[in-house]
Design a protein around this motif. Structure first.
Motif, short mmCIF file in Angstrom:
data_model
loop_
_atom_site.label_atom_id
_atom_site.label_comp_id
_atom_site.label_asym_id
_atom_site.label_seq_id
_atom_site.Cartn_x
_atom_site.Cartn_y
_atom_site.Cartn_z
N LYS A 27 3.18 11.96 -5.61
CA LYS A 27 3.64 11.62 -5.13
C LYS A 27 4.19 11.17 -3.85
CE LYS A 27 9.16 9.36 -5.66
NZ LYS A 27 9.76 9.45 -7.01
N GLU A 28 4.17 13.04 -3.04
CA GLU A 28 3.88 13.36 -2.03
C GLU A 28 3.23 12.75 -0.75
OE1 GLU A 28 3.91 15.57 -5.00
OE2 GLU A 28 5.79 15.52 -4.59
N LYS A 29 1.87 12.14 -1.64
CA LYS A 29 1.08 11.83 -0.45
C LYS A 29 1.36 9.47 -0.87
CE LYS A 29 -1.41 15.10 -0.91
NZ LYS A 29 -1.96 15.68 0.51
N PHE A 30 2.36 9.08 -0.88
CA PHE A 30 2.80 8.33 0.11
C PHE A 30 3.09 7.73 0.74
CE2 PHE A 30 0.59 6.73 -4.36
CZ PHE A 30 0.46 5.53 -4.95
N VAL A 31 3.27 6.67 1.57
CA VAL A 31 4.08 7.09 2.74
C VAL A 31 4.90 5.27 2.60
CG1 VAL A 31 3.33 8.47 4.28
CG2 VAL A 31 2.34 6.01 4.16
N ALA A 32 6.37 5.03 2.92
CA ALA A 32 6.51 3.70 2.72
C ALA A 32 6.58 3.07 3.99
CB ALA A 32 8.13 4.24 2.84
N LEU A 33 6.16 1.64 3.48
CA LEU A 33 5.71 0.67 5.00
C LEU A 33 7.06 -0.05 5.90
CD1 LEU A 33 2.30 -0.62 3.35
CD2 LEU A 33 2.44 1.01 4.48
N SER A 34 6.11 0.33 7.27
CA SER A 34 7.40 -0.53 8.29
C SER A 34 7.55 -1.57 7.64
CB SER A 34 7.67 -0.35 9.29
OG SER A 34 5.72 -1.04 9.50
N GLU A 35 8.91 -2.12 7.39
CA GLU A 35 8.81 -3.73 6.57
C GLU A 35 8.19 -5.10 7.81
OE1 GLU A 35 12.96 -6.63 7.96
OE2 GLU A 35 13.32 -4.75 6.62
N GLU A 36 7.66 -4.23 8.69
CA GLU A 36 6.41 -5.26 9.59
C GLU A 36 5.08 -4.80 8.90
OE1 GLU A 36 4.45 -5.33 14.12
OE2 GLU A 36 6.33 -3.79 14.05
N ALA A 37 4.96 -4.20 8.41
CA ALA A 37 3.35 -3.72 8.12
C ALA A 37 3.78 -4.14 6.58
CB ALA A 37 3.28 -1.95 7.66
N PRO A 54 5.17 5.85 -6.81
CA PRO A 54 4.99 6.26 -7.71
C PRO A 54 4.60 7.74 -8.34
CG PRO A 54 2.80 5.59 -7.54
CD PRO A 54 3.90 5.21 -6.13
N GLU A 55 4.63 8.67 -9.44
CA GLU A 55 4.61 9.78 -9.65
C GLU A 55 3.60 10.22 -9.18
OE1 GLU A 55 6.60 12.21 -9.88
OE2 GLU A 55 8.80 10.63 -9.81
N ILE A 56 1.91 9.56 -9.59
CA ILE A 56 0.84 9.97 -9.46
C ILE A 56 0.35 8.67 -8.50
CG2 ILE A 56 0.95 11.69 -10.80
CD1 ILE A 56 -0.99 10.06 -13.04
N CYS A 57 -0.70 8.12 -8.10
CA CYS A 57 -1.61 7.36 -7.70
C CYS A 57 -2.17 6.43 -8.84
CB CYS A 57 -2.31 7.38 -6.37
SG CYS A 57 -2.79 5.78 -5.56
N PRO A 58 -2.33 5.33 -8.97
CA PRO A 58 -2.79 4.77 -10.13
C PRO A 58 -5.02 5.10 -10.64
CG PRO A 58 -0.60 3.34 -9.77
CD PRO A 58 -0.38 4.29 -8.59
N LYS A 59 -5.06 4.90 -8.74
CA LYS A 59 -6.17 5.04 -8.94
C LYS A 59 -6.97 6.15 -8.37
CE LYS A 59 -9.17 2.75 -5.49
NZ LYS A 59 -10.02 3.93 -4.28
N CYS A 60 -6.11 7.00 -7.49
CA CYS A 60 -7.24 8.71 -7.11
C CYS A 60 -6.31 9.54 -7.63
CB CYS A 60 -6.92 8.76 -5.45
SG CYS A 60 -5.36 9.09 -4.94
N GLY A 61 -4.68 9.62 -8.31
CA GLY A 61 -4.12 10.33 -8.73
C GLY A 61 -3.60 11.53 -8.19
N ALA A 62 -3.77 10.84 -6.86
CA ALA A 62 -2.93 12.35 -5.72
C ALA A 62 -1.20 11.79 -6.35
CB ALA A 62 -2.70 11.53 -4.32
#
Length: 109
Positions: A28-38, A18-26
């Motif tokens: 988009k750059e603060k998001f990481v894609a999780l691996s398929e396993e995670a 998302p453009e901003i975190c719905p919880k803390c407002g961080a």
């Protein structure tokens, strides 16, 4: 795909973060894609976490009912059973809470 906010741990499901975190407002750059396993761990544990939360809710209902029974104080055997139910409900609640914490620390939330 699941995305995790590296600031607060919020999980977002979608093709992109998302453009901003719905919880803390961080941003988009603060998001990481999780691996398929995670992501699989999270999806697999979703239902069991819900079950634990329901058990916690039910244990609290038992505690409240037992407390009411203790306060009525009808007779000693009855009060003794209510006290036991009260104490056992606390243990059940704490076990489920501990399991949820374990899931979180193993990134299954």
């Amino acid at each position: 795909m699941l995305w995790k906010c590296t600031v607060c741990g919020f999980l977002h499901e979608g093709d992109e973060a998302p453009e901003i975190c719905p919880k803390c407002g961080a941003p988009k750059e603060k998001f990481v894609a999780l691996s398929e396993e995670a992501a699989k761990k999270i999806y697999d544990s979703d239902r069991t976490n819900d079950i634990h939360m329901e058990i916690i809710k039910l244990a609290m209902e038992i505690k409240n009912l037992a407390k009411e029974g203790i306060e009525i104080n009808l007779d000693p055997p009855c009060v003794a059973l209510f006290k036991q139910a009260h104490d056992e409900a606390w243990v059940i609640k704490q076990r489920s809470k501990a399991e949820i914490i374990g899931h979180v620390t193993r990134e299954k939330w």
